[in-house]
Write an enzyme that holds these catalytic residues in place. Structure first.
Site: not given
Ligand code: F6P
Length: 554
Positions: A215, A221, A276-277, A362, A393, A522
């Site tokens: 987003k 990452e 995002g979620r 979240e 189990h 972060k």
């Molecule tokens: O760090 C949390 C977060 O911002 C989430 O809310 C989001 O889904 C995820 O990181 C990934 O964010 P992006 O889609 O901006 O890479």
């Protein structure tokens, strides 16, 4: 719950917001501590019917909850007092519910076939995006779009994390029988290079298409993995111009996508009015559309829309998301439950708990209300789970004999015809039903002793061992069942949990749509990384400094 009836001791502390309802519910909860769920089931002939509701292909049976009719009425009164009925409208008409970020919350618009005319611009943007998404799916599935060696694309890799990974990954896994055979879809989230190398193992750079799904396009990452994927492609002999053939992007941050070398026509938009979620219904779900085809992706949206309609129009007492939410409030705020488990009895839904973790924790893992006052009451419980019967189990031991109250949602698929092994499916279902029943009935001391005698133990040994076999029972669970796991029923299930999350957040008076809590980590991560590279000194706590010292000097 904290002291629900007293007002906060400091002006910046918020007590549970509905003191009268809370008083009544606290009294009812105290009475319930001596109640057996089995007696509730026996005392009202129509309890199962009365404590059930159905919508969009899902049947919720919550008759095995530690909840009397009076307590349910009191919870419904609390929901009404909280203004839930008018609040849910705000979710559909674009109110800026995410006030800390000044954003509307309109994920339901992504699956709406009709909406408020005031939202025409958003509807048009969604329609255009969906069309472009479908065109790309067609081009890849038909082999019209080709890689840099002119071979058709065989593999699509989604590079994203959190909401840009969990939802699409879970849906793609859950709908395995619906996969289109033109491409295989993979996911890579972790900045750990082992994740990307495992994902790329066996893939051919010439026939692999990446989706950079973020987003913000600021996520460490995803940016790192995108760079590594680019290097992997170039190292295979592709030129810079191959980026346009092998990379797509989904983001609100179009500039960064362009800087990466991705042409305009390969970039699909995201909007700040989709969290995002809550975004798998948008172009973030491109990987889903590649895996299933556009038609099935639309079925997923249609199922979600059915649940939206139900949530918006059904009376509170028959409303599935409302019922799930009120059960959450009941246990969290009146029984101090700190966890909640979701156990899908379907292997393809194994990732559902991970998805729900982000959705619930979240969204509602918050400690201040809308006014910024610190809450004196609990909010989201720890949500966890795994596919049944595997958990039986391992961690089900805690459900049956542990000291923690952990209400459970059992997800059951009753008529799954998509597999040839009918016996295995029936065994699976029997396992799910037996777990709920064992949690309900338990086994008392005498029954435990008798079972040991039947196994041939002598009287003294049986008496000594019997307490270890006692299962107290009376542990609450609901079953949420559908006949078939299809794109439509899955869409409805996910929308159900989205709305449950919304209802609980509303009642707790928190902003379910921001996530400030993840930001500090972060920022500190960037500081520590700079210190590891020797580019910054950093003023760290003793423990962090000691570990950094070891990293630097062995
Ligand atoms: O760090 C949390 C977060 O911002 C989430 O809310 C989001 O889904 C995820 O990181 C990934 O964010 P992006 O889609 O901006 O890479």
């Amino acid at each position: 719950m904290g002291d629900s009836s007293a007002s906060g001791t400091q002006s910046n502390t918020a007590a549970f917001p509905y003191p009268d309802s809370a008083l009544a519910l606290n009294a009812l909860a105290a009475e319930h501590r001596d109640l057996r769920i089995e007696s509730l089931l026996e005392s009202v002939a129509a309890r199962v019917e009365q404590f059930s509701c159905t919508a969009a292909g899902w049947h919720l049976d919550y008759s095995r909850q530690l909840l009397s009719g009076a307590a349910r009425e009191a919870l419904l009164a609390l929901a009404r007092e909280s203004g839930l009925e008018s609040a849910r409208e705000g979710l559909f008409d674009g109110r800026p519910l995410n006030h800390t970020e000044g954003r509307a919350v309109l994920h339901t618009l992504l699956r709406a076939t009709s909406a408020d005319p005031a939202l025409q611009d958003e509807i048009a943007a969604v329609g255009e995006c969906r069309q472009r998404m479908a065109d790309w799916v067609e081009r890849i599935h038909s082999g019209t779009h080709r890689g840099y060696t002119n071979q058709p694309i065989s593999d699509v890799v989604n590079l994203g994390i959190g909401g840009s990974d969990l939802g699409p990954r879970m849906v793609v896994e859950a709908l395995r029988p619906y996969h289109h055979d033109a491409v295989r879809v993979h996911f890579c989230a972790n900045v750990d290079p082992d994740d990307l190398s495992a994902t790329l193992q066996g893939l051919n750079p010439a026939t692999t298409l990446f989706i950079i799904c973020s987003k913000t396009l600021k996520t460490e990452e995803t940016l790192h993995n995108a760079k590594s994927a680019r290097n992997w492609l170039l190292a295979a002999g592709a030129g810079e111009d191959a980026i346009a053939q092998h990379f797509l992007a989904v983001s609100t941050n179009l500039d960064v996508a362009r800087e990466f070398g991705i042409p305009e026509q390969n970039i699909l938009p995201m909007w700040d009015w989709v969290g995002g979620r809550y975004s798998l219904w948008s172009a973030v779900g491109w990987s889903i559309a590649f895996a299933l085809g556009t038609g099935q992706f639309e079925e997923l949206l249609a199922g979600a829309e059915k649940m939206d309609e139900h949530f918006r129009s059904a009376p509170l007492e028959q409303n599935l998301p409302v019922c799930l939410s009120l059960l959450e409030i009941w246990y969290v705020n009146f029984f101090s439950a700190q966890c909640h488990a979701v156990i899908p009895y379907h292997q393809d839904l194994a990732r559902l708990p991970s998805f729900l973790q982000q959705l619930s924790m979240e969204s509602n893992g918050k400690r201040v209300n809308h006014q910024g006052q610190t809450l004196s009451y609990a909010t989201a419980p720890v949500l966890w789970g795994d596919a049944g019967s595997n958990g039986q189990h391992s961690f089900h031991q805690l459900f049956h004999q542990g000291s923690v109250l952990c209400p459970i949602d059992f997800i059951l698929v009753s008529g799954d015809q998509s597999r040839t092994d009918t016996e295995g499916k029936q065994r699976l279902l029997a396992n799910g039903l037996s777990q709920a029943r064992a949690l309900l009935t338990g086994r008392d001391l005498e029954a435990s002793r008798q079972s040991l005698l039947q196994r041939g133990l002598d009287k003294d040994r049986a008496a000594a061992l019997a307490p270890h076999l006692v299962i107290p029972g009376n542990r609450p669970s609901s079953s949420l069942s559908c006949e078939q796991l299809t794109p439509e029923t899955l869409g409805a299930l996910l929308a159900l949990y989205e709305h449950k999350t919304f209802c609980s957040g509303h009642i707790w008076q928190i902003n379910s749509f921001d996530q400030w809590g993840v930001e500090l980590g972060k920022a500190l991560g960037a500081e520590i990384y700079a210190a590891m590279l020797g580019e910054a000194e950093g003023n760290f706590d003793a423990s962090t400094a000691a570990i950094l010292e070891k990293i630097h000097h062995g």
